[in-house]
Motif scaffolding. Structure first.
Motif, PDB file in Angstrom:
ATOM      1  N   GLU A 465      22.068  73.503 -66.682  1.00  0.00           N
ATOM      2  CA  GLU A 465      20.834  73.041 -66.070  1.00  0.00           C
ATOM      3  C   GLU A 465      19.591  73.701 -66.656  1.00  0.00           C
ATOM      4  O   GLU A 465      18.480  73.198 -66.470  1.00  0.00           O
ATOM      5  CB  GLU A 465      20.876  73.296 -64.556  1.00  0.00           C
ATOM      6  N   ILE A 466      19.774  74.827 -67.367  1.00  0.00           N
ATOM      7  CA  ILE A 466      18.610  75.567 -67.872  1.00  0.00           C
ATOM      8  C   ILE A 466      17.759  74.698 -68.783  1.00  0.00           C
ATOM      9  O   ILE A 466      16.524  74.739 -68.734  1.00  0.00           O
ATOM     10  CB  ILE A 466      19.068  76.848 -68.598  1.00  0.00           C
ATOM     11  N   ALA A 467      18.407  73.888 -69.624  1.00  0.00           N
ATOM     12  CA  ALA A 467      17.650  73.052 -70.569  1.00  0.00           C
ATOM     13  C   ALA A 467      16.885  71.940 -69.870  1.00  0.00           C
ATOM     14  O   ALA A 467      15.992  71.326 -70.466  1.00  0.00           O
ATOM     15  CB  ALA A 467      18.604  72.459 -71.614  1.00  0.00           C
ATOM     16  N   LYS A 468      17.200  71.656 -68.583  1.00  0.00           N
ATOM     17  CA  LYS A 468      16.580  70.526 -67.888  1.00  0.00           C
ATOM     18  C   LYS A 468      15.489  70.932 -66.900  1.00  0.00           C
ATOM     19  O   LYS A 468      14.731  70.080 -66.438  1.00  0.00           O
ATOM     20  CB  LYS A 468      17.652  69.741 -67.122  1.00  0.00           C
ATOM     21  N   ILE A 469      15.401  72.225 -66.547  1.00  0.00           N
ATOM     22  CA  ILE A 469      14.550  72.609 -65.425  1.00  0.00           C
ATOM     23  C   ILE A 469      13.070  72.382 -65.693  1.00  0.00           C
ATOM     24  O   ILE A 469      12.275  72.315 -64.747  1.00  0.00           O
ATOM     25  CB  ILE A 469      14.788  74.083 -65.032  1.00  0.00           C
ATOM     26  N   PHE A 470      12.661  72.270 -66.975  1.00  0.00           N
ATOM     27  CA  PHE A 470      11.254  72.034 -67.274  1.00  0.00           C
ATOM     28  C   PHE A 470      10.932  70.549 -67.414  1.00  0.00           C
ATOM     29  O   PHE A 470       9.792  70.187 -67.690  1.00  0.00           O
ATOM     30  CB  PHE A 470      10.849  72.777 -68.563  1.00  0.00           C
ATOM     31  N   GLU A 471      11.941  69.682 -67.234  1.00  0.00           N
ATOM     32  CA  GLU A 471      11.683  68.250 -67.310  1.00  0.00           C
ATOM     33  C   GLU A 471      10.996  67.779 -66.022  1.00  0.00           C
ATOM     34  O   GLU A 471      11.342  68.221 -64.927  1.00  0.00           O
ATOM     35  CB  GLU A 471      12.989  67.489 -67.494  1.00  0.00           C
ATOM     36  N   PRO A 472      10.018  66.884 -66.148  1.00  0.00           N
ATOM     37  CA  PRO A 472       9.333  66.369 -64.951  1.00  0.00           C
ATOM     38  C   PRO A 472      10.315  65.706 -63.991  1.00  0.00           C
ATOM     39  O   PRO A 472      11.215  64.985 -64.407  1.00  0.00           O
ATOM     40  CB  PRO A 472       8.344  65.351 -65.530  1.00  0.00           C
ATOM     41  N   PHE A 473      10.154  66.005 -62.711  1.00  0.00           N
ATOM     42  CA  PHE A 473      10.921  65.430 -61.615  1.00  0.00           C
ATOM     43  C   PHE A 473      12.358  65.942 -61.526  1.00  0.00           C
ATOM     44  O   PHE A 473      13.111  65.485 -60.679  1.00  0.00           O
ATOM     45  CB  PHE A 473      10.939  63.884 -61.683  1.00  0.00           C
ATOM     46  N   TYR A 474      12.731  66.894 -62.396  1.00  0.00           N
ATOM     47  CA  TYR A 474      14.075  67.443 -62.272  1.00  0.00           C
ATOM     48  C   TYR A 474      14.021  68.624 -61.304  1.00  0.00           C
ATOM     49  O   TYR A 474      13.242  69.560 -61.482  1.00  0.00           O
ATOM     50  CB  TYR A 474      14.616  67.919 -63.622  1.00  0.00           C
ATOM     51  N   THR A 475      14.855  68.583 -60.276  1.00  0.00           N
ATOM     52  CA  THR A 475      14.878  69.662 -59.289  1.00  0.00           C
ATOM     53  C   THR A 475      16.276  69.819 -58.739  1.00  0.00           C
ATOM     54  O   THR A 475      17.038  68.850 -58.651  1.00  0.00           O
ATOM     55  CB  THR A 475      13.894  69.388 -58.135  1.00  0.00           C
ATOM     56  N   THR A 476      16.632  71.070 -58.392  1.00  0.00           N
ATOM     57  CA  THR A 476      17.919  71.345 -57.751  1.00  0.00           C
ATOM     58  C   THR A 476      17.754  71.522 -56.245  1.00  0.00           C
ATOM     59  O   THR A 476      18.728  71.793 -55.550  1.00  0.00           O
ATOM     60  CB  THR A 476      18.536  72.622 -58.346  1.00  0.00           C
ATOM     61  N   LYS A 477      16.523  71.365 -55.772  1.00  0.00           N
ATOM     62  CA  LYS A 477      16.265  71.531 -54.328  1.00  0.00           C
ATOM     63  C   LYS A 477      16.697  70.283 -53.571  1.00  0.00           C
ATOM     64  O   LYS A 477      16.844  69.197 -54.147  1.00  0.00           O
ATOM     65  CB  LYS A 477      14.776  71.809 -54.092  1.00  0.00           C
ATOM     66  N   ALA A 478      16.856  70.457 -52.256  1.00  0.00           N
ATOM     67  CA  ALA A 478      17.251  69.332 -51.411  1.00  0.00           C
ATOM     68  C   ALA A 478      16.141  68.281 -51.383  1.00  0.00           C
ATOM     69  O   ALA A 478      14.964  68.607 -51.585  1.00  0.00           O
ATOM     70  CB  ALA A 478      17.544  69.832 -49.987  1.00  0.00           C
ATOM     71  N   PRO A 479      16.479  67.010 -51.135  1.00  0.00           N
ATOM     72  CA  PRO A 479      15.461  65.955 -51.073  1.00  0.00           C
ATOM     73  C   PRO A 479      14.378  66.291 -50.064  1.00  0.00           C
ATOM     74  O   PRO A 479      14.641  66.742 -48.949  1.00  0.00           O
ATOM     75  CB  PRO A 479      16.268  64.721 -50.638  1.00  0.00           C
ATOM     76  N   GLY A 480      13.125  66.069 -50.470  1.00  0.00           N
ATOM     77  CA  GLY A 480      11.986  66.342 -49.599  1.00  0.00           C
ATOM     78  C   GLY A 480      11.459  67.749 -49.691  1.00  0.00           C
ATOM     79  O   GLY A 480      10.400  68.053 -49.152  1.00  0.00           O
ATOM     80  N   GLN A 481      12.197  68.657 -50.425  1.00  0.00           N
ATOM     81  CA  GLN A 481      11.758  70.048 -50.517  1.00  0.00           C
ATOM     82  C   GLN A 481      11.074  70.381 -51.835  1.00  0.00           C
ATOM     83  O   GLN A 481      10.603  71.495 -52.032  1.00  0.00           O
ATOM     84  CB  GLN A 481      12.965  70.981 -50.324  1.00  0.00           C
ATOM     85  N   GLY A 482      11.031  69.453 -52.754  1.00  0.00           N
ATOM     86  CA  GLY A 482      10.366  69.709 -54.031  1.00  0.00           C
ATOM     87  C   GLY A 482      10.190  68.430 -54.825  1.00  0.00           C
ATOM     88  O   GLY A 482      10.982  67.494 -54.694  1.00  0.00           O
ATOM     89  N   THR A 483       9.140  68.388 -55.623  1.00  0.00           N
ATOM     90  CA  THR A 483       8.858  67.202 -56.433  1.00  0.00           C
ATOM     91  C   THR A 483       9.449  67.294 -57.833  1.00  0.00           C
ATOM     92  O   THR A 483       9.505  66.298 -58.550  1.00  0.00           O
ATOM     93  CB  THR A 483       7.341  67.004 -56.564  1.00  0.00           C
TER      94      THR A 483
END
Length: 522
Positions: A465-483
């Motif tokens: 997941e490290i390579a993806k965390i800077f992509e727009p709209f990519y999040t590991t947070k629960a729905p509604g807790q992060g954009t």
């Protein structure tokens, strides 16, 4: 009483002995032995027949006459031989020397010299002249052989120099390279393969099968790959991941068919190139393209989205007022109606936040920049977060380098935004309790001159997941807790400042986010 032989019979006897000696010498010269031993035997036979003190062979060289072969004493000098040769091209007598020139065509190549205590007879002189004539072609053949040997030696040395030069070129390549034949045996193994990767020496690898050397890789898989190149003659190229060096590296493997002449593929050349840095650069370039595309998208649709959002919010507000009026007039309103209105209002606010985040990528305005100290950015951010309810539950440690350089052309507001986003992410990763550490330090050079690290003790991030965390709209947070825009915005801000943002993380142990920025002299 013995009757003395007549002069004629004595002369015939000497001639017969001379012919016999000549026949023996001719047989020696015609033998399959080496020239040196043949000439030595011939001179020895001649000396014995003539009862001479010395029989020697002299040859012309660029440095003058040289004594090449001799039987008996070696008291004859070069000057003695030259005197005899100056008198003519026939046999000459100089004191006690008989000098017979050795002539090849129209060129005099040397002389056959005999030192005796008596004058030679006519038959003996004829024998000496005949032997000189026999030696001429033998010496010419030997001279051609020596020239050929010199040419062959020079050509062999040239080929060896070329081979070593080619080998040096191959060894100097920043690539791992080896060659196998159809028996899968290694025929070439360059220095990069010897010192890098699995570190197998050339002496250990040459002649062995590739399966014995690359034993960590499945033998059947290797065999299929090589067999495909041998059978089809097509080049293969693919990438593989390896941790043989202690860290994850990416290699581009290329298998190239090789033919000796016009026949089938006889060898396969395998090249391994470390493309880890190139792959990371491609990923950063791809990330920058995505950010640019998001910025253009945000600039083009912000009004189209904001207008309907404003209408929805106004309608929801009007419905709220209408419901209040109905309740005051005694009308019963279903409980879920107010819940639905609350959901509408909350979702409108969330959509507005997403749009505002997108607008940060379009960069419609130039932020004011000045020389900023990272320690001041840290102190200001902590001041803003000190009243945050969740932040108060965390343990915060700071390790600020007082000698850190200043960041050139930086915007303090944007850097505060970056640090705040990293601290909020740390809070989300650690939950209610945990420790976060903030470190600033001077870098090794102006390009990496100022370093800011946020180190948390949270759940960590998976390597995938490290390579993806800077992509727009990519999040590991629960729905509604992060954009999924926070780290993308941080990435864009740091990149605009000429820096990079790096991540080290281990699942279950926490993460380190590192912001590296360039500095200028005070």
């Amino acid at each position: 009483m013995t009757t003395p032989a007549s002069p004629e019979s004595a002369r015939e006897g000497r001639a017969a002995r001379a012919l016999s000696a000549l026949a023996g010498i001719s047989a020696e010269l015609a033998s399959a032995r080496a020239l040196e031993s043949t000439v030595d035997r011939a001179l020895g036979t001649l000396r014995a027949f003539l009862e001479a003190q010395q029989v020697s062979l002299w040859l012309h060289t660029p440095q003058g006459l040289a004594l090449t072969f001799t039987a008996g004493d070696d008291t004859t000098t070069e000057d003695d031989v030259r005197k005899g040769l100056r008198l003519g091209d026939s046999l000459q007598v100089v004191r006690d020397l008989e000098v017979a020139p050795i002539i090849l065509g129209d060129r005099r190549v040397g002389a056959l010299v005999v030192r005796t205590a008596r004058a030679l007879g006519d038959e003996e002189r004829m024998l000496l002249t005949a032997l000189a004539n026999l030696l001429a072609p033998e010496l010419a053949h030997a001279e051609r052989s020596r020239q050929l040997e010199v040419e062959v030696a020079a050509r062999t040395a040239e080929i060896e120099r070329g081979r070593r030069f080619t080998e040096k070129i191959i060894d100097s390549l920043p690539l791992g390279l080896y060659v196998i034949d159809r028996e899968y045996r290694i025929q070439s193994w360059n220095r990069k393969r010897e010192t890098g990767m699995q570190g197998v020496s050339r002496e250990e690898a040459i002649g062995r099968t590739i399966f014995e050397i690359l034993h960590r890789q499945p033998a059947e898989m290797l065999r299929r790959e090589f067999d495909d190149v041998f059978s089809t003659g097509r080049m293969q190229e693919y990438q593989m991941e390896s941790v043989a060096s202690g860290e994850a590296r990416t290699y581009r493997i290329t298998k190239i068919p090789m033919r000796l002449g016009d026949g089938p593929v006889s060898h396969v050349i395998t090249i391994g190139e470390d493309v880890t840095d190139w792959k990371e650069a491609q990923e950063r370039f791809s990330q920058a393209e995505k950010l640019a595309a998001i910025g253009q998208l945000a600039a083009g649709v912000m009004h189209e989205i904001n207008n309907p959002l404003a209408t929805i919010a106004a309608c929801a507000e009007s419905l709220g007022y209408r419901i209040e009026d109905l309740e005051k007039s005694g009308v019963t309103i279903a409980p879920e109606t107010l819940d639905f209105l609350g959901i509408i209002e909350n979702e409108v606010v969330r959509c507005k936040q997403i749009v505002d985040g997108l607008l940060d990528f379009s960069r419609p305005k130039q932020a004011r920049k000045e020389r900023v100290n990272l320690n001041e950015v840290v102190e200001r951010t902590l001041f803003l977060l000190k009243h945050h309810v969740r932040f108060k539950k965390l343990t915060v440690q700071t390790d600020l380098d007082p000698t850190i350089g200043r960041v050139p052309q930086a915007n303090s507001e944007q850097l505060v935004q970056v640090l705040m986003a990293l601290l909020i992410n740390a809070m989300d990763a650690m939950g209610e309790k945990g420790m976060v550490r903030i470190v600033t330090q001077a870098g090794p050079d102006p390009k990496r001159g100022a370093i800011l690290e946020v180190i948390d003790s949270g759940h960590g991030i998976a390597k995938s997941e490290i390579a993806k965390i800077f992509e727009p709209f990519y999040t590991t947070k629960a729905p509604g807790q992060g954009t999924g825009l926070g780290l993308s915005i941080c990435y864009g801000i740091v990149q605009e400042h000429g820096g990079v943002i790096e991540v080290d993380s281990t699942l279950g142990q926490g993460s380190t986010f590192r912001v590296v920025l360039p500095v200028v002299a005070q």
